[in-house]
Enzyme design. Sequence first.
Site, PDB file in Angstrom:
ATOM      1  N   SER A  31       0.877  -1.180   0.000  1.00  0.00           N
ATOM      2  CA  SER A  31       0.000   0.000   0.000  1.00  0.00           C
ATOM      3  C   SER A  31       0.907   1.220   0.000  1.00  0.00           C
ATOM      4  CB  SER A  31      -0.851   0.016   1.276  1.00  0.00           C
ATOM      5  OG  SER A  31      -1.527   1.246   1.410  1.00  0.00           O
TER       6      SER A  31
ATOM      7  N   TYR B 144      -2.112  -1.105  10.465  1.00  0.00           N
ATOM      8  CA  TYR B 144      -2.103  -1.307   9.013  1.00  0.00           C
ATOM      9  C   TYR B 144      -0.769  -0.815   8.448  1.00  0.00           C
ATOM     10  CZ  TYR B 144      -3.800  -1.352   4.167  1.00  0.00           C
ATOM     11  OH  TYR B 144      -3.968  -1.603   2.818  1.00  0.00           O
TER      12      TYR B 144
HETATM   13  N1  NAD Z   1      -8.695  -0.871  -1.926  1.00  0.00           N
HETATM   14  C1  NAD Z   1      -7.702  -0.051  -1.664  1.00  0.00           C
HETATM   15  O1  NAD Z   1      -7.837   1.195  -1.719  1.00  0.00           O
HETATM   16  C2  NAD Z   1      -6.352  -0.581  -1.279  1.00  0.00           C
HETATM   17  C3  NAD Z   1      -5.297   0.335  -1.145  1.00  0.00           C
HETATM   18  C4  NAD Z   1      -4.033  -0.139  -0.801  1.00  0.00           C
HETATM   19  C5  NAD Z   1      -3.830  -1.492  -0.625  1.00  0.00           C
HETATM   20  N2  NAD Z   1      -4.872  -2.354  -0.758  1.00  0.00           N
HETATM   21  C6  NAD Z   1      -4.602  -3.772  -0.540  1.00  0.00           C
HETATM   22  O2  NAD Z   1      -5.147  -4.543  -1.595  1.00  0.00           O
HETATM   23  C7  NAD Z   1      -5.452  -5.856  -1.095  1.00  0.00           C
HETATM   24  C8  NAD Z   1      -6.859  -6.235  -1.524  1.00  0.00           C
HETATM   25  O3  NAD Z   1      -7.743  -5.258  -1.011  1.00  0.00           O
HETATM   26  P1  NAD Z   1      -9.207  -5.015  -1.596  1.00  0.00           P
HETATM   27  O4  NAD Z   1      -9.386  -3.557  -1.613  1.00  0.00           O
HETATM   28  O5  NAD Z   1      -9.427  -5.811  -2.804  1.00  0.00           O
HETATM   29  O6  NAD Z   1     -10.063  -5.605  -0.359  1.00  0.00           O
HETATM   30  P2  NAD Z   1     -11.362  -6.544  -0.310  1.00  0.00           P
HETATM   31  O7  NAD Z   1     -11.819  -6.443   1.114  1.00  0.00           O
HETATM   32  O8  NAD Z   1     -12.293  -6.215  -1.405  1.00  0.00           O
HETATM   33  O9  NAD Z   1     -10.760  -7.997  -0.573  1.00  0.00           O
HETATM   34  C9  NAD Z   1      -9.938  -8.664   0.340  1.00  0.00           C
HETATM   35  C10 NAD Z   1     -10.171 -10.158   0.201  1.00  0.00           C
HETATM   36  O10 NAD Z   1      -9.266 -10.830   1.107  1.00  0.00           O
HETATM   37  C11 NAD Z   1      -9.976 -11.893   1.719  1.00  0.00           C
HETATM   38  N3  NAD Z   1      -9.355 -12.246   3.004  1.00  0.00           N
HETATM   39  C12 NAD Z   1      -9.336 -11.491   4.132  1.00  0.00           C
HETATM   40  N4  NAD Z   1      -8.727 -12.161   5.119  1.00  0.00           N
HETATM   41  C13 NAD Z   1      -8.325 -13.359   4.596  1.00  0.00           C
HETATM   42  C14 NAD Z   1      -7.644 -14.488   5.124  1.00  0.00           C
HETATM   43  N5  NAD Z   1      -7.256 -14.518   6.409  1.00  0.00           N
HETATM   44  N6  NAD Z   1      -7.407 -15.537   4.312  1.00  0.00           N
HETATM   45  C15 NAD Z   1      -7.824 -15.528   3.009  1.00  0.00           C
HETATM   46  N7  NAD Z   1      -8.481 -14.492   2.462  1.00  0.00           N
HETATM   47  C16 NAD Z   1      -8.733 -13.415   3.253  1.00  0.00           C
HETATM   48  C17 NAD Z   1     -11.397 -11.354   1.898  1.00  0.00           C
HETATM   49  O11 NAD Z   1     -12.322 -12.418   2.109  1.00  0.00           O
HETATM   50  C18 NAD Z   1     -11.604 -10.585   0.609  1.00  0.00           C
HETATM   51  O12 NAD Z   1     -12.173 -11.405  -0.396  1.00  0.00           O
HETATM   52  C19 NAD Z   1      -5.247  -5.796   0.424  1.00  0.00           C
HETATM   53  O13 NAD Z   1      -3.995  -6.363   0.758  1.00  0.00           O
HETATM   54  C20 NAD Z   1      -5.253  -4.317   0.722  1.00  0.00           C
HETATM   55  O14 NAD Z   1      -4.507  -3.997   1.877  1.00  0.00           O
HETATM   56  C21 NAD Z   1      -6.135  -1.929  -1.074  1.00  0.00           C
END
Ligand code: NAD
Length: 253
Positions: A141, A158
Amino acid sequence: MKLKNKTAIVTGAGSGNGRAIALKFFSEGANVVIADLNEEGAQETLRLAGAESNGLVIKMDVTKRDEVQRMIDETVRTFGTIDILVNNAGIVGFTPFLELGDKEWDQVHDVNLKGPFLCSQIAAKEMINAGNGGRIINITSVEAHVIVSSSGKCQPHYNSSKGGLNLLTKAIAIELAQYGITANNIAPGVVETPFTASGLSNPEAKRWVLDRLPVGRIGKPDDIANAALFLASDDSSYMTGSTVFVDGGWTAI
Ligand SMILES: NC(=O)c1ccc[n+]([C@@H]2O[C@H](COP(=O)([O-])OP(=O)(O)OC[C@H]3O[C@@H](n4cnc5c(N)ncnc54)[C@H](O)[C@@H]3O)[C@@H](O)[C@H]2O)c1
């Protein structure tokens, strides 16, 4: 077809960025393991791909060594090999530092940092045995590098989990280079997924985010998937221990 005959595991592929990465990899010819705690979401990703014969849904928890081992074993049994691992599963919490309890601290670090440790270690052993090199892609991130304090709320746990993952990637990159395995990060800014939905549904918070984005728009999961395809393909063979920022210019200001 940049990933033809390759097998990829994408954790957290039942939603958001992970789903977009899985769909991109399918469209480039890969076999894709859709690994997620949320089996329904993972099945939906497979349905959207319309590629049952080269897709496999595995319900698993990245924080549990035995479940990660089962995921790797099932992948090898089904597709014969693992070429690409995307550590994407992640969670966030918004409790400020002075109020943060042990349970929330541990949960965030278990999913965001221990999960990639376990998945990378067990997948790397398999990649080394197969002798074909490999690609490890960790979704960090911008918050691994700067403190965003979304809508005025800090996320110290985080930040530390993603900052730790940033350096774990570099350590892995150095140790595994001798086996032809690369490890790189993608650092997203703000992306429209269920993860950010509640924050972005507040017009003031959305404005606050847009005001900090030189490109003038919020990121889409496909923006992250495009970077993941580059890092998964031969095009990135001279990159390891590095970070691709996909943040609309957030960290450039
Ligand atoms: N959306 C953003 O703005 C953003 C920004 C920076 C980083 N990220 C990173 O991108 C990645 C994905 O985020 P997203 O926005 O798609 O989130 P999201 O919540 O839409 O998806 C996350 C997925 O991870 C799964 N998950 C959570 N805990 C788990 C576990 N213990 N074992 C297996 N699966 C698990 C959830 O069930 C979900 O399907 C994350 O690592 C997040 O930190 C997202």
